[in-house]
Scaffold this motif. Sequence first.
Motif, PDB file in Angstrom:
ATOM      1  N   HIS A  38       0.841  -1.204   0.000  1.00  0.00           N
ATOM      2  CA  HIS A  38       0.000   0.000   0.000  1.00  0.00           C
ATOM      3  C   HIS A  38       0.876   1.253   0.000  1.00  0.00           C
ATOM      4  O   HIS A  38       1.871   1.340   0.712  1.00  0.00           O
ATOM      5  N   SER A  39       0.515   2.225  -0.816  1.00  0.00           N
ATOM      6  CA  SER A  39       1.201   3.515  -0.955  1.00  0.00           C
ATOM      7  C   SER A  39       2.514   3.421  -1.714  1.00  0.00           C
ATOM      8  O   SER A  39       3.306   4.377  -1.701  1.00  0.00           O
ATOM      9  N   ALA A  40       2.779   2.312  -2.382  1.00  0.00           N
ATOM     10  CA  ALA A  40       4.011   2.191  -3.167  1.00  0.00           C
ATOM     11  C   ALA A  40       3.996   3.176  -4.336  1.00  0.00           C
ATOM     12  O   ALA A  40       2.954   3.445  -4.923  1.00  0.00           O
ATOM     13  N   ARG A  60      -2.768   6.760 -10.239  1.00  0.00           N
ATOM     14  CA  ARG A  60      -2.929   6.015  -8.993  1.00  0.00           C
ATOM     15  C   ARG A  60      -3.904   4.875  -9.217  1.00  0.00           C
ATOM     16  O   ARG A  60      -5.020   5.082  -9.683  1.00  0.00           O
ATOM     17  N   ARG A  61      -3.457   3.675  -8.907  1.00  0.00           N
ATOM     18  CA  ARG A  61      -4.281   2.492  -9.068  1.00  0.00           C
ATOM     19  C   ARG A  61      -4.772   2.034  -7.699  1.00  0.00           C
ATOM     20  O   ARG A  61      -4.073   2.176  -6.695  1.00  0.00           O
ATOM     21  N   LYS A  62      -5.961   1.455  -7.704  1.00  0.00           N
ATOM     22  CA  LYS A  62      -6.548   0.961  -6.458  1.00  0.00           C
ATOM     23  C   LYS A  62      -7.070  -0.450  -6.669  1.00  0.00           C
ATOM     24  O   LYS A  62      -7.760  -0.729  -7.640  1.00  0.00           O
ATOM     25  N   VAL A 121      -5.569  -1.790  -1.515  1.00  0.00           N
ATOM     26  CA  VAL A 121      -4.162  -1.466  -1.750  1.00  0.00           C
ATOM     27  C   VAL A 121      -4.123  -0.403  -2.841  1.00  0.00           C
ATOM     28  O   VAL A 121      -4.675  -0.601  -3.924  1.00  0.00           O
ATOM     29  N   ARG A 122      -3.484   0.718  -2.550  1.00  0.00           N
ATOM     30  CA  ARG A 122      -3.321   1.786  -3.532  1.00  0.00           C
ATOM     31  C   ARG A 122      -1.837   1.958  -3.822  1.00  0.00           C
ATOM     32  O   ARG A 122      -1.014   1.890  -2.918  1.00  0.00           O
ATOM     33  N   PHE A 123      -1.533   2.186  -5.085  1.00  0.00           N
ATOM     34  CA  PHE A 123      -0.140   2.422  -5.454  1.00  0.00           C
ATOM     35  C   PHE A 123      -0.096   3.345  -6.658  1.00  0.00           C
ATOM     36  O   PHE A 123      -1.106   3.549  -7.348  1.00  0.00           O
TER      37      PHE A 123
END
Length: 229
Positions: A38-40, A60-62, A121-123
């Motif tokens: 997460h947050s990568a 930003r992908r989720k 998870v967002r990155f």
Amino acid sequence: MAAPETTNPYAAPSAINSPATGPSHLWQIDGIGLLVAHSAVLPKIDLESGSEDPSLVEVRRKFVKAHWSMGFMGLLAMMFQFIPKPLRSWDGHRFWISLIVFFGVWLGLYLLIHLTLSRRVRFTTYVQPAAEARRKRNRNIRGVIYSVSIAFMISPLVLLYSDQAALPDTNILLIIGVIGVIACVYWQYQTRPKIHMTLESNGWLRLGGVHSSAIRRLEAWREEHREAP
């Protein structure tokens, strides 16, 4: 979980209980795939083509893994039709009150489960501008078609309970709505991204379908920015 300072960021995923904290621990190469936490924030490399084109845009992908109970929420919405028969003779005013209350409670439960039990998870990554514009356009069009289709599917229930239409007429609306939903699902499947995501039990999000050139460039970036011990 081991303390961040003792975790080896280059170890096999099986040796890492869950993603550690810190910039250098938020993503890693795993064979021909990629693991992100997460947050990568990934380097400026297009994962689908391996390109390092300067024109790449940040996106930003989720990823959301819904809780198993979400599957029952759709069935719960259908329970409105099983309201006791004496109540089906309500006049229009009381009907709308019951409809709003029922679906208000349903929406509240849906959001509660979605926000508290789903895993996210967002990155951040980079993609080609044209590909991202096309993805957004298709998503917006599908959203409109899907919303209209759902409205067609719900309208028979509203019309029947308010005595505004006969059953044959409402069947046509229901069929149109179902066709619209199926078309959206098929369209989304046909235009699905090459990068597929799987959330693992240890908290890592596995990205499959990453281009081999992207893997090589990510490895080179990792070596170039390797942290001093």
